[in-house]
Design an enzyme around this catalytic site. Structure first.
Site, short mmCIF file in Angstrom:
data_model
loop_
_atom_site.label_atom_id
_atom_site.label_comp_id
_atom_site.label_asym_id
_atom_site.label_seq_id
_atom_site.Cartn_x
_atom_site.Cartn_y
_atom_site.Cartn_z
N THR A 23 -9.87 -5.06 -12.45
CA THR A 23 -8.94 -3.93 -12.38
C THR A 23 -9.67 -2.62 -12.61
O THR A 23 -10.80 -2.59 -13.10
CB THR A 23 -7.83 -4.06 -13.44
OG1 THR A 23 -8.42 -4.41 -14.68
CG2 THR A 23 -6.81 -5.12 -13.05
N CYS A 24 -9.00 -1.59 -12.25
CA CYS A 24 -9.46 -0.22 -12.39
C CYS A 24 -9.97 -0.01 -13.82
O CYS A 24 -9.29 -0.41 -14.74
CB CYS A 24 -8.27 0.67 -12.09
SG CYS A 24 -8.40 2.34 -12.59
N PRO A 25 -11.12 0.58 -14.08
CA PRO A 25 -11.99 1.26 -13.13
C PRO A 25 -13.18 0.43 -12.66
O PRO A 25 -14.08 0.97 -12.03
CB PRO A 25 -12.51 2.43 -13.96
CG PRO A 25 -12.68 1.84 -15.33
CD PRO A 25 -11.60 0.79 -15.47
N ASP A 50 -7.17 -4.76 -6.63
CA ASP A 50 -6.41 -3.71 -7.32
C ASP A 50 -5.98 -2.65 -6.30
O ASP A 50 -6.84 -2.02 -5.67
CB ASP A 50 -7.30 -3.09 -8.40
CG ASP A 50 -6.51 -2.19 -9.33
OD1 ASP A 50 -5.39 -1.79 -8.96
OD2 ASP A 50 -7.00 -1.89 -10.43
N ARG B 246 -10.55 9.41 -18.19
CA ARG B 246 -11.81 8.74 -17.88
C ARG B 246 -12.56 9.40 -16.73
O ARG B 246 -13.77 9.57 -16.78
CB ARG B 246 -11.48 7.29 -17.51
CG ARG B 246 -12.66 6.46 -17.12
CD ARG B 246 -12.18 5.19 -16.45
NE ARG B 246 -11.59 5.48 -15.15
CZ ARG B 246 -10.46 4.94 -14.70
NH1 ARG B 246 -9.78 4.09 -15.42
NH2 ARG B 246 -10.00 5.27 -13.51
#
Lengths: 90, 395
Positions: A23-25, A50, B246
């Site tokens: 999944t992200c990131p 994702d 982020r």
């Protein structure tokens, strides 16, 4: 977020990344690392699940002068992405 | 006359695609989110997520016999819990309609990160008296200085979390990359049926609203419905606070954070109008522990959300989209949030964490609002500058 307009079988891929289930990131992080090691003209094929990756990859490519060739959703529930490295390393 | 139906159909189709198929830009989601948060504030209370998780945790511990007293309210009558449920269903419906719903499995390490990240978020939210929503977004919108501190903590935590992820990629085997998503090769095409099932759930939410009303809890019914709309808006824009904090360190892109800033400007102004005119009490939503609790909580929360891959609200909407890892993050969150809050209360540590400081109480309404806007605009410009220079990009 462009869907692929060409036949993926005709794309000569130089590098491959399997980010399915991640999944992200992480998919983008992995892609970024991989891209950094590639040379201009080479193509990266990335597999992912994702949905976020669709947006993130195209934004990333735009910002980094790298060509996002597009993506294709497979019947098996994952997406294949194609990125062409166009920048020249310093 | 012949053209009319064609035109209407085309326009409706275009509108449907724009709203339900394409991802909204972050700033559009941000604007809608601020409007919904303000409606919620006017209707009931400030928007928060962690309070609902705390209620769930309290119930679990009570039902397991660990906690002696039952929580005052059930999950279907505690405001933040109800809005969380609305958010989850809203994201689920939005994912179904946009055909993005799929049960997504992940490699084992990712599940572990989900639960540990969720637990850290639970601890951080207990320290900061709120998560990325209550402790940061709503706190800043309510002009509570704790929100600024939590923001700094979240940036620092996100930076450290990113460093960890980079380390992990270099040093840990990531489960061979490739837990597969749900097999969809049954006889029934779920993706195609998604919009219809989504529509059905939308009707169910309306029915639930009406049921609350029949039972004399109209306010809670409204909270559920507004939470539902928030879930839809967040999913449509893939509105992600983890991404916002982020990305400036990862790729330099700040579109999500700029969406948050635009959202906060509207939220802050709207809340100020309601408070200044005494539609709502000026002190509403001002209780975040400035500075230690908010800063430390933000730091731990920020690190946790990078591990989990979603913040409190993000974990819910991504869970609603079918990510099993994020279900674990929610579980970790509510299992740790309540005991940590209780420990902080009982040990007396809470007193040292700080207290809520209302910015206009120190700087007057005029001064406070001007500073609020200048601060957010300054942050906006700093992020744009980082986009061009990549000064803060970690690798």
């Amino acid at each position: 977020m462009e869907e692929l307009s060409m036949n993926p079988l005709e794309i000569p891929c130089d590098n491959f990344l399997d980010a399915r289930g991640l999944t992200c990131p992480i998919p983008l992080l992995k892609a970024k690392q991989e891209i950094a090691q590639m040379h201009s003209g080479e193509i990266l094929e990335l597999w992912g699940t994702d949905p976020k990756t669709k947006n993130e990859l195209s934004v990333y490519c735009k910002r980094n002068n790298t060509e996002f060739l597009g993506y294709i959703d497979t019947e098996d529930g994952y997406t294949k992405y194609y990125i062409k490295i166009t920048w020249v390393k310093n | 006359m012949q053209k009319q139906p064609g035109f209407l159909r085309q326009e409706l189709g275009r509108g449907y695609n724009l709203i339900f198929q394409e991802t909204w830009p972050a700033w559009i989601s941000g604007i809608f989110l601020a409007i919904l948060a303000l409606i919620l504030f006017l209707w009931w209370h400030t928007w928060g997520v962690a309070g609902g998780f705390s209620n769930w945790g309290q119930w679990i511990y009570y039902l397991l016999g660990i906690d002696e007293s039952a929580p005052q309210k059930g999950p279907l009558l505690q405001g933040m819990s109800v809005s969380n449920i609305g958010l989850l269903v809203g994201a689920f419906v939005s994912a179904l309609i946009s055909k993005q719903f799929a049960l997504q499995r992940a490699p084992r390490l990712e599940y572990l990160k989900g639960i540990v990240g969720g637990a850290l978020m639970g601890i951080g939210a207990a320290l900061a008296a709120g998560c990325n929503v209550g402790g940061f977004y709503s706190a800043l919108g309510m002009l509570d200085l704790g929100g600024v501190m939590m923001m700094l903590g979240l940036f620092a935590g996100a930076y450290l979390g990113l460093q960890y992820l980079l380390w992990e990629m270099e040093n840990l085997e990531q489960g061979g990359a490739g837990g597969e998503s749900s097999p969809k090769k049954g006889g029934f095409d779920w993706k195609r049926a998604g919009p219809y099932i989504g529509g059905l759930f939308f009707l169910l939410i309306l029915l639930a609203f009406q049921t609350y009303s029949w039972l004399g809890y109209t306010k809670m019914g409204g909270v559920l419905f507004i939470g539902f709309l928030i879930g839809m808006v967040m999913h449509r824009g893939r509105f992600c606070f983890a991404n916002a904090f982020r990305e400036p360190f990862m790729t330099g892109d700040s579109s999500m954070m700029r969406g948050v800033i635009i959202s906060l400007i509207i939220y802050g102004f709207g809340a100020a109008a309601m408070k200044w005119s005494f539609v709502q009490p000026p002190g509403a939503g001002v209780y975040h522990p400035f500075w230690l609790g908010s800063l430390g909580g933000g730091l731990i929360f920020g690190f946790g959300m990078l591990l989990a891959g979603g913040c409190a609200s993000g974990s819910i909407w991504r869970a609603g989209e079918g990510h099993l890892k994020l279900w674990l993050a929610v579980l970790g969150f509510f299992l740790l949030n309540y005991p940590t809050s209780r420990f902080l209360d009982q040990s007396g540590i809470k007193e040292y964490l700080g207290k809520g400081i209302f910015i206009p109480a120190i700087l007057t309404w005029q001064g406070g609002l001007v500073l609020f806007i200048l601060f957010l605009l300054g942050l906006f410009i700093l992020l744009r500058w980082n986009e061009y220079t990549e000064k803060f990009v970690a690798f």
